[in-house]
Every structure is written in structure tokens, then in C-alpha cells.
Scaffold this active site. Structure first.
Site, PDB file in Angstrom:
ATOM      1  CB  SER A 142     -57.039  45.898 -36.801  1.00 32.76           C
ATOM      2  OG  SER A 142     -57.648  45.058 -35.797  1.00 32.76           O
ATOM      3  CE1 TYR A 155     -52.637  46.613 -33.260  1.00 31.95           C
ATOM      4  CE2 TYR A 155     -55.133  46.699 -33.274  1.00 31.95           C
ATOM      5  CZ  TYR A 155     -53.841  46.224 -33.617  1.00 31.95           C
ATOM      6  OH  TYR A 155     -53.767  45.356 -34.879  1.00 31.95           O
TER       7      TYR A 155
END
Length: 260
Positions: A142, A155
Site C-alpha cells: 500500500s 495497518y
């Protein structure tokens, strides 16, 4: 102004006949697109998901095999068939909270799914790849593997860990014909992101379009969500012969997010 999404046929020509691919979180979103793209290239695909029905649906479309697994269960992960040529570590989840309020058990759970499970899968797949002299490990990271955002400690730290794991595998696997890379998308049009859009709209009292343009895409130059198929096409390229020299890389697919 929001740019129009790009849609079109496959542009990467790659023949994966005789190869077996494993895709985690393959029941929807990016994982679904990746499973179908690899199948279109001729690979036999193992579609892993904790949602058995979703996995079965995509496996049927891909002509592959569905595997229901909870990636937070190390024993279950270690029972997986890891004699595969391509590993796509895609499964992930999000929890948003300030660090001081972040539940430790949720933090640990996210890391089991997004760091420990990829490690366990790759460590068991590498002997097969080494024996064949060819392998591809593609980690769906990401922009948060490259940049941080507040309230996403689990995350962001998990994606950073995945980046490090990917680079180590790249260094160790190079002599055996194995590459390992990360794809780093910004916001992709998935159910996970759609839920975040709805939550943000309710929190801020604004429309969902405004959430996308003014909050989610504030740092991006191209003002649209990424389509899962765009991620899958980059995956296909990383499995193609012209990409054999690309390893240990983190490829931003972010509309200019990380250019800031």
C-alpha cells in the site's frame, strides 16, 4: 475534477501455463482481480479466503480451487498446500483508532493476518520455487507501506513489515530465479474502501464523492480510485519475462500520492 477510470483488455502478454498461483484474500476486491488475471494467463489458481462461498465463486470463474482459511490461525496457514510457483499476499484488514486507544488484541490480529501469514506462506513455498528455479512473490502492499497516516498504527506498521519481508526474500531468492516485489496502491475501489467512504461521510457530514476527492485523494494528483484490474495487470507484468530483473522493488500505483 475526478478522472475517469481506465478500463480495457489485458495488455500484458504472459504465459503462465504449468504454473500454480496462490492468492490470499482471493474472494473479492484486489484478490479477485488477481486470481482471475492469473487464471487468464494460464495459471492454476488457489483462491484463499475466510469466506468459503466467495472463494468458491471466484475459483469457479478461474477454473481453480477454493481454500477456506483463517490467516490469523498459524496452524491453519501451515497446513496449506504451498507447492506453488506464484504467491500473491493480498489479504488485509483495517482498524482506525488513536494509538492510545488501539486495542492490543486487534493490533496483534492484524499483524498475524498481514505479516505472519505471508511469512509462513512464503517460507513454505520457497523450497518448491528454488527446486524449479523460478518463482514470483508479489505482496500487495500500500502507499501506507511507504507513508504513514494517523490512526492506522496496525495497518501502517504491518505494511512496513511486509515491505521489509519482501526485500529479504528478494535478496535470498535472487540466486534461485525467485523475485519478490511489492505493489503499493493508493485507494482501490473495493468493499473495504467503500465501507471507509461511507463511514467518513457519516463522520464528517459530507457526501461520499466529497470524501473521495477531498479526504481520501487529497494527496494524489489523479483524483480517482484505482480499479482492482489495474493492480492485477501490474501483477501480470511482474510475472512476465521482461520483469525478471525487477526484484526488491516497491512499485507505487498511487496517482502521484508519494510524489508529495
Amino acid at each position: 475534477m475526478t478522472a475517469e477510470p481506465v478500463a480495457g483488455p489485458h495488455v500484458v502478454h504472459v504465459d503462465l501455463a504449468g504454473r500454480t498461483a496462490l492468492v490470499t484474500g482471493g474472494g473479492g476486491g484486489i484478490g479477485r482481480a488477481c486470481a482471475l488475471r492469473l487464471a487468464a494467463a494460464g495459471a492454476r489458481v488457489l483462491v484463499l479466503d475466510r469466506d468459503a462461498d466467495a472463494a468458491e465463486e471466484i475459483a469457479a470463474l478461474a477454473g481453480g480451487r477454493a481454500v477456506r482459511v483463517d490467516l490469523a490461525d498459524p496452524a491453519a496457514v501451515d497446513r496449506l498446500d504451498a507447492d506453488v510457483d506464484i504467491v500473491v499476499n493480498n489479504a488485509g484488514l483495517q482498524h482506525v483508532a488513536p494509538v492510545q486507544d488501539f486495542p492490543p488484541e486487534r493490533f496483534a490480529y492484524i499483524h498475524r493476518v498481514m505479516v505472519e501469514a505471508p511469512f509462513r506462506i512464503v517460507r513454505r513455498a520457497l523450497p518448491h520455487m528454488y527446486a524449479r528455479g523460478w518463482g514470483r512473490v508479489v505482496n500487495i502492499s500500500s502507499v501506507h507501506g511507504l507513508r504513514a497516516s494517523p490512526y492506522k498504527s496496525a495497518y501502517v506498521s504491518a505494511k512496513h513489515a511486509l515491505e521489509g519481508l519482501s526485500k529479504v526474500v528478494a535478496l535470498e531468492g535472487a540466486a534461485h530465479g525467485v523475485t519478490a516485489n511489492c505493489i503499493n496502491p493508493a485507494y482501490v475501489r473495493t468493499a473495504l474502501v467503500q465501507d471507509q467512504i461511507a463511514d467518513q461521510a457519516a463522520t464528517h457530514g459530507i457526501g461520499e464523492t466529497e470524501v473521495v476527492e477531498k479526504i481520501m485523494l487529497a494527496r494524489a494528483a489523479i483524483k480517482r480510485l484505482i480499479e482492482p484490474e489495474e493492480v492485477a495487470e501490474l501483477l501480470a507484468y511482474l510475472c512476465a519475462p521482461p520483469a525478471a530483473f525487477i526484484t526488491g522493488a516497491s512499485i507505487a500505483l498511487d496517482g502521484g500520492w508519494t510524489a508529495n
